[in-house]
Write an enzyme that holds these catalytic residues in place. Structure first.
Site, PDB file in Angstrom:
ATOM      1  CB  THR A 142      -9.939   1.436   5.767  1.00  0.00           C
ATOM      2  OG1 THR A 142      -9.090   1.823   4.690  1.00  0.00           O
ATOM      3  CG2 THR A 142     -11.349   1.219   5.276  1.00  0.00           C
TER       4      THR A 142
ATOM      5  CG  ASP B 299      -2.489  12.409  22.420  1.00  0.00           C
ATOM      6  OD1 ASP B 299      -1.932  13.151  23.246  1.00  0.00           O
ATOM      7  OD2 ASP B 299      -2.682  11.199  22.635  1.00  0.00           O
TER       8      ASP B 299
ATOM      9  CG  ASP C 273      -2.112  -0.918   1.044  1.00  0.00           C
ATOM     10  OD1 ASP C 273      -2.416  -1.275  -0.105  1.00  0.00           O
ATOM     11  OD2 ASP C 273      -2.740  -1.270   2.057  1.00  0.00           O
TER      12      ASP C 273
ATOM     13  CE1 TYR D   7      -3.439   8.203  13.855  1.00  0.00           C
ATOM     14  CE2 TYR D   7      -2.799  10.036  12.476  1.00  0.00           C
ATOM     15  CZ  TYR D   7      -2.850   9.439  13.711  1.00  0.00           C
ATOM     16  OH  TYR D   7      -2.317  10.072  14.798  1.00  0.00           O
TER      17      TYR D   7
ATOM     18  CG  LEU E   4     -10.643   1.288  11.561  1.00  0.00           C
ATOM     19  CD1 LEU E   4     -12.107   1.511  11.881  1.00  0.00           C
ATOM     20  CD2 LEU E   4     -10.518   0.167  10.535  1.00  0.00           C
TER      21      LEU E   4
ATOM     22  CD  GLU F 216      -4.047   9.754   7.225  1.00  0.00           C
ATOM     23  OE1 GLU F 216      -2.817   9.876   7.060  1.00  0.00           O
ATOM     24  OE2 GLU F 216      -4.664   8.695   6.969  1.00  0.00           O
TER      25      GLU F 216
END
Lengths: 256, 256, 256, 256
Positions: free
Chosen positions: C156, C145, C45, C158, C160, C116
């Site tokens: 699906t 944070d 990926d 980070y 998730l 993202e």
């Protein structure tokens, strides 16, 4: 090392479990459960729970072997060397919850729960509950599908499904977990000392009927439910070394 | 700007709502709902939902004013200048779900849901469900308390309690959310396109009876439940500018 | 059915991927990526993401084959019949986010994100952030944070992990998900329309330094970060029929 | 009932806290903290934590009064009758964690944590961690933003933000909670006995640098971090009757 001379075998109704029961009884003899030094339960977690319920006042150790679909409470099945395995097994002592429920007809019901006491709405109307701990109202009104109070042993069962945390088997705690809390919506439940007495009052019980369940024993149309650990009752579960319930629970916590 | 000449007033049964209804009818006149240009609903979210259900095939806009305990779907209550407020109000168009359930006696039931279709266990036995989307089995066996399929409008209601996400009102999505999933335990549900047809089969329905609910309409002992958005039905909800349902939902998302 | 005459092969640096690249180039010929009709990416990926970033302005379709450790964005690897597979593959069009960050030295940085945009505290001091959507402050102060804004394709990843919901690939939405929200503590984030422009201001940036990351491109010590979908840029991902990204995401939603 | 003759006052640097300190010292006299029978801390939770850290080896009881923004660990502020309030106050004894971290340069660092020990990625690369409990590897590889080990006292702080459960103050437990777990993705952490020794190894520390924090003391570029309860150190926190830390934590559990 304890010697278990009189072994009782109990089995669930599947052919696999029944066959195992006959084989083992032929090899090792078979006592009546009430007169045994140890009970060997052959089946799944359901049979193990049922056997603990049935004999919990007899103070007889129970050793489960997996002949069923789920085996969290059970040892692996082997037919050989059973007396030696039993002699080496380690004991986990757990305590049940005692639930006292009153229903709309004024009838009082009592039942023990090894895993959890749960309350649940009977129809589409959400339950409206008041929660007290040790006689002090902690939540005036919880609108929800239901709520449950779980022991450490039960924390990997229904409690986990309702998004509650897993407790170490020896933690002196109970966990109170709401099921689909509607108001307050983001309430996640509470960890309580194992000395806590939890009282749930059902509000508007005619419009919003609720049932109470201690493990698998259900009472419909309850109006109050009190639950507390029954520390006088000790249940002796036996596990092969390295596969104790404490170890299984910690493994479950690190599983995913 | 639309003119609403014939206003109908409906109210919940509380004294507060009923008083408001009389006052407003005296000031602005009162049409029968079926013949009105607009219906003004006086009460809480329950009355608003009920009014939408009753008149959803009449295609009459509905403007709620808060005379009840919860007011997510409602405008603030003021008695003055009602025609001007109505003329300025903005419309949100939503679609209901159509639920088709078959029960154990072979009876077919249909009902519409503005918020959600939900399935729920009737007794202590966990439900065992099979989930298909658009005819394809997506989960072979879900053991749980239940499951729900929610519209965006309903995503802040039962869905949120069951830990599902809030959807923007215009998102072309439905949200499928499990209630206390026992196996698979950590399943969190799915966001589906609003064209999805969701079929739930109840497994072992004799041992594990399940009811199906479309908003507040409940059918007991169902064996299959199909749900899909009824895009042909348009419900016109009216809100004061700056207080539309889209705005409320985004505010709810940033609330806590 | 489209014919892809000029195929470019790119590979990650592992021996397995490099071997596959040589084999396929020998069999099917090899164009330069900029001149190809299609790019075949061989790796995991990470390589797929990197290839999409590199060629996203060239509007060349990208077909990944799995020669790496994770393969969510990739097709299965087979060396045979590649032209036929490519001709049959289905296209998913996705859009990246464009992030514009300003840092403490007044420097402006821009980067695209396929998955993202995330902000994160650089030291032990929690981040203090202000969140605006379309120019309107929606949360005055979030102590946390960090926070992330994800596309459906990235939902699906980070998102998730930070407990955000998975979005269908075609949903016209972005998801804003907090990372360890400290105050407000139980904020779960928001689903936003894909037209939303999200602005994050870093409060007390000297005491509480924060970095911003677009996929793998990081800028330190930022003070404002604006993110929005770049709808003009279209990325063409290609998948074997029945294994499209839409199908993978729905499978991921029903996985556990 | 204990008499506290020599009272020390410490204050945070705000004007409000400083003014209170001067007023109270004028009324009740003021000892040096090391020579006092009791320390009165005036400020917020930050000052209270800092005071406990500074004097935890002196075994002097600490009574906080709220002159700051958050007051979870503090009593209400009143200037009158202080000696009587102190005499009546109830003591909660807590233990810190001891963290031993080794960094990439071979330097060993030690620090105590009253709330939690946390590990956190320093750059955009996710942390890759190995978790052992009592010398046994429990999770071979956790890819995440970080992880924390919290005491019961700290369970309402960072742990709660990272979705960990609140522990009763007297529970003999520690809670290990992952921050944005990426793989395994749905791991929710573990409750451990308070005797547990937890070791975190940082994998690939060059590519994926990680810092370790004991409350507010941070060490960068660590490679291993060991944490365990320091049961020899007792910290005496004092609270007005009916407002003890145990009561606050149970209230926090039922808050939302």
């Amino acid at each position: 090392m304890p010697q278990f001379r009189n072994i009782a075998f109990v089995a669930s109704e599947t052919e696999e479990a029944e066959t195992a029961r006959r084989d083992l009884a032929a090899r090792y003899g078979s006592a009546a459960p009430e007169e045994a030094d140890i009970i060997v339960a052959l089946g799944g977690d359901g049979l193990m729970l049922q056997t603990m319920h049935r004999y919990l006042r007899n103070r007889i150790p129970i050793y489960g072997m997996n002949r069923g679909s789920v085996g969290f409470l059970l040892n692996d099945y082997h037919a050989d060397d059973l007396p030696k395995r039993l002699a080496r097994a380690e004991t986990t002592v757990i305590h049940p919850l005692c639930m006292t429920a009153h229903d709309r007809d004024g009838v009082k019901h009592e039942a023990l729960a090894i895993n959890e006491v749960s309350l649940f709405r009977q129809i589409y109307q959400a339950a409206k509950l008041r929660i007290s701990v040790d006689g002090k109202v902690r939540m005036d009104e919880l609108i929800c599908d239901g709520i449950l109070l779980s022991t450490p042993a039960g924390s990997t069962a229904y409690n986990l499904s309702a998004h509650g945390p897993i407790l170490p088997i020896n933690a002196p705690l109970l966990v109170l977990t709401p099921i689909s809390p509607f108001r307050p919506r983001r309430w996640r439940g509470a960890l309580l000392p194992n000395t806590a007495k939890v009282t749930i009052e059902v509000l508007e019980p005619e419009k919003r009927p609720v049932s109470a369940v201690a493990d698998n024993t259900e009472f419909r149309d309850v109006i109050t439910v009190e639950s507390a650990e029954e520390s006088d009752i000790e249940i002796f579960m036996m596990f092969d070394p390295g596969h104790t319930l404490a170890e299984r629970i910690i493994s479950e916590q690190f599983g995913y």
